[in-house]
Write a protein that holds these residues in place. Sequence first.
Motif, PDB file in Angstrom:
ATOM      1  N   HIS A   3      43.588  39.745  47.258  1.00 54.66           N
ATOM      2  CA  HIS A   3      43.885  41.122  46.831  1.00 54.66           C
ATOM      3  C   HIS A   3      42.608  41.897  46.529  1.00 54.66           C
ATOM      4  O   HIS A   3      42.509  43.086  46.814  1.00 54.66           O
ATOM      5  N   THR A   4      41.611  41.207  45.945  1.00 54.14           N
ATOM      6  CA  THR A   4      40.335  41.877  45.652  1.00 54.14           C
ATOM      7  C   THR A   4      39.647  42.286  46.958  1.00 54.14           C
ATOM      8  O   THR A   4      39.118  43.393  47.079  1.00 54.14           O
ATOM      9  N   LEU A   5      39.676  41.392  47.950  1.00 55.01           N
ATOM     10  CA  LEU A   5      39.047  41.699  49.249  1.00 55.01           C
ATOM     11  C   LEU A   5      39.758  42.875  49.914  1.00 55.01           C
ATOM     12  O   LEU A   5      39.115  43.789  50.447  1.00 55.01           O
ATOM     13  N   LYS A   6      41.088  42.869  49.863  1.00 52.61           N
ATOM     14  CA  LYS A   6      41.843  43.965  50.505  1.00 52.61           C
ATOM     15  C   LYS A   6      41.518  45.292  49.842  1.00 52.61           C
ATOM     16  O   LYS A   6      41.345  46.304  50.504  1.00 52.61           O
ATOM     17  N   ARG A   7      41.408  45.246  48.524  1.00 49.67           N
ATOM     18  CA  ARG A   7      41.078  46.475  47.803  1.00 49.67           C
ATOM     19  C   ARG A   7      39.695  46.983  48.206  1.00 49.67           C
ATOM     20  O   ARG A   7      39.441  48.185  48.269  1.00 49.67           O
ATOM     21  N   GLY A   8      38.800  46.053  48.535  1.00 53.31           N
ATOM     22  CA  GLY A   8      37.449  46.441  48.977  1.00 53.31           C
ATOM     23  C   GLY A   8      37.407  46.786  50.461  1.00 53.31           C
ATOM     24  O   GLY A   8      36.332  46.955  51.023  1.00 53.31           O
ATOM     25  N   GLY A   9      38.556  46.822  51.115  1.00 52.31           N
ATOM     26  CA  GLY A   9      38.613  47.265  52.517  1.00 52.31           C
ATOM     27  C   GLY A   9      38.502  46.145  53.543  1.00 52.31           C
ATOM     28  O   GLY A   9      38.320  46.400  54.733  1.00 52.31           O
ATOM     29  N   LEU A  10      38.597  44.878  53.097  1.00 51.80           N
ATOM     30  CA  LEU A  10      38.511  43.764  54.055  1.00 51.80           C
ATOM     31  C   LEU A  10      39.886  43.159  54.274  1.00 51.80           C
ATOM     32  O   LEU A  10      40.532  42.727  53.308  1.00 51.80           O
ATOM     33  N   LYS A  33      34.103  38.940  38.232  1.00 56.18           N
ATOM     34  CA  LYS A  33      33.334  37.985  39.059  1.00 56.18           C
ATOM     35  C   LYS A  33      33.887  37.935  40.481  1.00 56.18           C
ATOM     36  O   LYS A  33      33.145  37.781  41.447  1.00 56.18           O
ATOM     37  N   MET A  34      35.207  38.081  40.603  1.00 57.21           N
ATOM     38  CA  MET A  34      35.805  38.108  41.954  1.00 57.21           C
ATOM     39  C   MET A  34      35.257  39.302  42.745  1.00 57.21           C
ATOM     40  O   MET A  34      35.072  39.220  43.959  1.00 57.21           O
ATOM     41  N   ILE A  35      34.988  40.416  42.052  1.00 57.31           N
ATOM     42  CA  ILE A  35      34.439  41.593  42.755  1.00 57.31           C
ATOM     43  C   ILE A  35      33.034  41.250  43.281  1.00 57.31           C
ATOM     44  O   ILE A  35      32.689  41.554  44.425  1.00 57.31           O
ATOM     45  N   GLU A  36      32.240  40.541  42.439  1.00 60.26           N
ATOM     46  CA  GLU A  36      30.898  40.143  42.901  1.00 60.26           C
ATOM     47  C   GLU A  36      30.993  39.203  44.107  1.00 60.26           C
ATOM     48  O   GLU A  36      30.244  39.317  45.069  1.00 60.26           O
TER      49      GLU A  36
END
Length: 410
Positions: free
Chosen positions: A88-95, A18-21
Amino acid sequence: MNILVQKFGGTSVESHQKMIEVSNIIKDTKEKGYDVVVVVSAMGRSGSPYATDTLIELCKQANEVVSDRELDLIMSCGEIISGSILVHTLKRGGLDSILLTGGQAGIVTDEKYGDASVIQIDPINVIENLKEGKVVVVTGFQGITRSGEVTTLGRGGSDTSAVILGAGLNVKVVEIYTDVDGIMTADPRIEDSAQVITNINYDEVFQMADKGAKVIHPRAVEIAKNNNIIVKIKNTFNPSEGTSIGGCITHNIDTYKSSKDGKLITAVAHKNRLTQILIENCQEELFTDILTDIEKNNISMDMINFFIKEKIFTIDSDKTNILKQILDSYKVEYKIVKDCSKVTLIGSKITGIPGVMAQIVKTLTKENIKILQTSDSHMTISILVEENNIKKAVNALHREFRLSEIKAIY
Ligand code: ADP
Ligand code: ASP
Ligand code: MG
């Protein structure tokens, strides 16, 4: 700067998936050119390992009597955990992204642990990080006192964190993402035909929140109204228009009378876990002392009806034992009715329209629902019923006032 504040509730961040969404929604917003401030709640609801209720329970396992200061410290951890994972999820997605606690984001509160009010907002740290191009994630539900103590803003208070940050950052819109399509005519968990209200004024939604509709924290609505901020309620997992909260009261009896679409009642809210208290034959002086003790013990009274011989009111049921101790210490006669619920009809056009109470009483009586007490204000009528009748009461009133059929006029 072109700042947008987006708040994500517990169910929106309850798992990594859900964090990825959520991070995809943030990414879209960033790509539209906004500087994004994100407010997060603790992960999941009661039963989830890092949810606020779970943290409270952990504390209570150690000692039934939990000190308010330490309880606030442990409760504040839920949002720190979820915010860290989201960063951490945002950083992994490049933000590029940074987590700030409520205090680090400049949210200063009074000292009322567990239900603190914001007394100052100075989001300089947020602005500096936005200028560096970062998504700023702020832990909801918490602030810091002037002396550096961590406080929480009352259950459901992450909405308030989002709106107060919006006010400090001078934004026009705050988005609140949750697990329903918007503010609805009743809680969709107990009313299958509840409809999304696409536009609603601050006063009506404040009354809904105050009378138990959990979908937004009442203080968030007050702050939004005072700062002229439009609050949009949206579903994290189902893109749709959602609800826009703003504007002024539509209060026009003629419009109601003449329009086929006119709608007198906007929504039905309900609140469970209430206890009704009836104190009999109590001398006024003694009663004044009792009221002082009730206040000292932080017990909030509702549906207050005081007569010469009888004093009637309701309290949250978790305060029942402490209230009994107070009444026993004064040796007064009293009756307690446990397991009550309050159902409230909300409509800013209700004032001056005759017959609404009669319609409510007829509807509930037809369903064999006992009316334990009533109270009203200029835009609400509340009825106390036995908790096991609450679903039947909400459903019957929703049907009687045709809330699933007709649209409000704004
Ligand atoms: P979040 O964790 O996203 O803050 P909450 O649980 O605090 O979510 O609030 C959302 C819930 O509010 C919904 O799941 C719904 O059951 C409840 N709710 C109660 N009344 C209403 C209403 N009138 N409209 C929409 N949702 C409501
Ligand atoms: N996590 C807090 C609560 O459960 C605050 C919030 O979710 O708004 O009350
Ligand atoms: Mg909430």
